[in-house]
Each structure stands twice: as structure tokens, then as C-alpha cells.
Design a protein around this motif. Structure first.
Motif, PDB file in Angstrom:
ATOM      1  N   GLY A   5       0.548  -1.513  -0.038  1.00  0.00           N
ATOM      2  CA  GLY A   5      -0.246  -0.216  -0.102  1.00  0.00           C
ATOM      3  C   GLY A   5       0.071   0.955  -0.199  1.00  0.00           C
ATOM      4  O   GLY A   5       0.400   2.375  -0.045  1.00  0.00           O
ATOM      5  N   TYR A   6       1.771   0.515   0.439  1.00  0.00           N
ATOM      6  CA  TYR A   6       3.342   2.129  -0.242  1.00  0.00           C
ATOM      7  C   TYR A   6       3.580   2.209  -1.388  1.00  0.00           C
ATOM      8  O   TYR A   6       4.082   1.867  -1.943  1.00  0.00           O
ATOM      9  N   PHE A  14      10.117   6.836   3.689  1.00  0.00           N
ATOM     10  CA  PHE A  14      10.275   6.145   5.613  1.00  0.00           C
ATOM     11  C   PHE A  14      11.807   5.478   5.047  1.00  0.00           C
ATOM     12  O   PHE A  14      12.446   5.773   6.397  1.00  0.00           O
ATOM     13  N   HIS A  15      13.161   4.920   3.565  1.00  0.00           N
ATOM     14  CA  HIS A  15      14.394   4.590   4.529  1.00  0.00           C
ATOM     15  C   HIS A  15      14.959   6.109   4.931  1.00  0.00           C
ATOM     16  O   HIS A  15      16.169   5.878   5.423  1.00  0.00           O
ATOM     17  N   ARG A  16      14.918   7.111   3.580  1.00  0.00           N
ATOM     18  CA  ARG A  16      15.494   8.443   4.625  1.00  0.00           C
ATOM     19  C   ARG A  16      15.456   9.032   5.727  1.00  0.00           C
ATOM     20  O   ARG A  16      15.812   8.878   6.713  1.00  0.00           O
ATOM     21  N   ILE A  17      13.785   8.649   6.822  1.00  0.00           N
ATOM     22  CA  ILE A  17      13.892   9.063   8.353  1.00  0.00           C
ATOM     23  C   ILE A  17      14.362   7.759   9.246  1.00  0.00           C
ATOM     24  O   ILE A  17      14.833   8.269   9.341  1.00  0.00           O
ATOM     25  N   THR A  38      12.618  -0.412  12.779  1.00  0.00           N
ATOM     26  CA  THR A  38      11.754  -0.428  11.454  1.00  0.00           C
ATOM     27  C   THR A  38      10.663  -0.639  12.080  1.00  0.00           C
ATOM     28  O   THR A  38       9.197  -0.102  11.403  1.00  0.00           O
ATOM     29  N   ARG A  39      10.648  -1.596  13.155  1.00  0.00           N
ATOM     30  CA  ARG A  39       8.567  -1.748  13.629  1.00  0.00           C
ATOM     31  C   ARG A  39       7.678  -0.891  14.010  1.00  0.00           C
ATOM     32  O   ARG A  39       6.908   0.009  13.776  1.00  0.00           O
ATOM     33  N   ARG A  40       8.764  -0.018  14.806  1.00  0.00           N
ATOM     34  CA  ARG A  40       8.062   1.626  15.489  1.00  0.00           C
ATOM     35  C   ARG A  40       7.977   2.376  14.124  1.00  0.00           C
ATOM     36  O   ARG A  40       6.654   3.229  14.322  1.00  0.00           O
ATOM     37  N   LEU A  41       8.594   2.295  12.712  1.00  0.00           N
ATOM     38  CA  LEU A  41       8.559   3.179  11.776  1.00  0.00           C
ATOM     39  C   LEU A  41       6.661   2.997  11.757  1.00  0.00           C
ATOM     40  O   LEU A  41       6.019   3.650  10.908  1.00  0.00           O
ATOM     41  N   PHE A  42       6.987   1.187  11.273  1.00  0.00           N
ATOM     42  CA  PHE A  42       6.259   0.857  10.198  1.00  0.00           C
ATOM     43  C   PHE A  42       4.449   0.760  11.339  1.00  0.00           C
ATOM     44  O   PHE A  42       3.863   1.719  10.576  1.00  0.00           O
ATOM     45  N   ALA A  43       4.451   0.485  12.306  1.00  0.00           N
ATOM     46  CA  ALA A  43       3.384   1.234  13.065  1.00  0.00           C
ATOM     47  C   ALA A  43       3.451   2.331  12.802  1.00  0.00           C
ATOM     48  O   ALA A  43       1.526   2.257  13.132  1.00  0.00           O
ATOM     49  N   ALA A  44       4.153   3.889  13.288  1.00  0.00           N
ATOM     50  CA  ALA A  44       3.501   4.784  13.296  1.00  0.00           C
ATOM     51  C   ALA A  44       2.556   4.697  12.108  1.00  0.00           C
ATOM     52  O   ALA A  44       1.557   5.755  11.278  1.00  0.00           O
ATOM     53  N   LEU A  45       3.703   4.449  10.508  1.00  0.00           N
ATOM     54  CA  LEU A  45       2.617   4.689   9.894  1.00  0.00           C
ATOM     55  C   LEU A  45       1.109   4.034   9.418  1.00  0.00           C
ATOM     56  O   LEU A  45       0.240   4.619   8.890  1.00  0.00           O
ATOM     57  N   ASP A  46       1.525   2.704   9.782  1.00  0.00           N
ATOM     58  CA  ASP A  46      -0.523   1.986   9.752  1.00  0.00           C
ATOM     59  C   ASP A  46      -0.694   3.158  10.565  1.00  0.00           C
ATOM     60  O   ASP A  46      -2.316   3.033  10.441  1.00  0.00           O
ATOM     61  N   GLY A  48      -1.177   6.406  10.410  1.00  0.00           N
ATOM     62  CA  GLY A  48      -1.412   7.433  10.040  1.00  0.00           C
ATOM     63  C   GLY A  48      -0.309   7.964   9.876  1.00  0.00           C
ATOM     64  O   GLY A  48      -0.693   9.127   9.764  1.00  0.00           O
ATOM     65  N   GLU A  49       0.622   8.437  10.998  1.00  0.00           N
ATOM     66  CA  GLU A  49       1.842   9.602  11.219  1.00  0.00           C
ATOM     67  C   GLU A  49       2.757   9.429   9.664  1.00  0.00           C
ATOM     68  O   GLU A  49       2.727   8.571   9.255  1.00  0.00           O
ATOM     69  N   ARG A  50       2.835  10.661   9.173  1.00  0.00           N
ATOM     70  CA  ARG A  50       3.144  10.835   8.185  1.00  0.00           C
ATOM     71  C   ARG A  50       4.548  12.286   8.028  1.00  0.00           C
ATOM     72  O   ARG A  50       5.042  12.100   7.092  1.00  0.00           O
ATOM     73  N   ASP A  51       4.290  13.187   9.172  1.00  0.00           N
ATOM     74  CA  ASP A  51       5.814  14.078   9.321  1.00  0.00           C
ATOM     75  C   ASP A  51       6.841  13.588   9.934  1.00  0.00           C
ATOM     76  O   ASP A  51       6.807  12.850  10.682  1.00  0.00           O
ATOM     77  N   PRO A  52       7.817  13.958   8.795  1.00  0.00           N
ATOM     78  CA  PRO A  52       8.988  13.664   8.868  1.00  0.00           C
ATOM     79  C   PRO A  52       9.620  13.304  10.272  1.00  0.00           C
ATOM     80  O   PRO A  52      10.925  12.766  10.643  1.00  0.00           O
ATOM     81  N   LYS A  53       9.541  14.567  11.247  1.00  0.00           N
ATOM     82  CA  LYS A  53       9.991  14.761  12.334  1.00  0.00           C
ATOM     83  C   LYS A  53       9.239  14.258  13.021  1.00  0.00           C
ATOM     84  O   LYS A  53      10.090  13.422  14.643  1.00  0.00           O
TER      85      LYS A  53
END
Length: 67
Positions: A5-6, A14-17, A38-46, A48-53
Motif C-alpha cells: 500500500g506504499y 521512509f528509508h531516509r527517515i 523499523t517496527r516502530r516506523l511502520f507501526a506509526a505509519l500504519d 497514519g503518521e506521516r510527519d517526518p520529524k
């Protein structure tokens, strides 16, 4: 965390972040396993978070509940 879905541009972002968070963790002497970051990143993305900071902060420190 299956990456389904990405779009390509999103995955590049996401890779840069994740790369920036890994670099900062090394500089700060944090021992965050890359798999956990990586798990934390995709959990936040799931969620709905999208703000890079915000994503970088979550990757470094976990979710707000874990801080």
C-alpha cells in the motif's frame, strides 16, 4: 509491517527517515536495534503518521506510551 500500500516515493522517504534515525542513534550512543526501529516506523505509519520529524522521534524513542 508488510509495506503493502506504499508508493515508491513514500518508501524512499521512509528509508531516509530510518537512515537519519539510525545515524542519530549511533551519534547519541543509543542501542536501538534496527529491527525495532523499523517496527516502530511502520507501526506509526500504519497509525497514519506521516510527519517526518514526528516519525523520526518515534523511531528513536518509541511510541509516546513507551517514553
Amino acid at each position: 509491517m508488510d509495506g503493502v500500500g506504499y508508493h515508491s516515493d513514500e518508501l524512499k522517504s521512509f528509508h531516509r527517515i530510518l537512515g537519519a534515525a539510525i545515524s542519530e542513534a549511533k551519534i547519541r550512543g543509543l542501542e536501538n536495534p534496527v529491527a525495532e526501529m523499523t517496527r516502530r516506523l511502520f507501526a506509526a505509519l500504519d497509525d497514519g503518521e506521516r510527519d517526518p520529524k514526528k516519525l523520526k522521534a518515534i523511531v528513536l524513542a518509541g511510541t509516546p506510551a513507551e517514553r
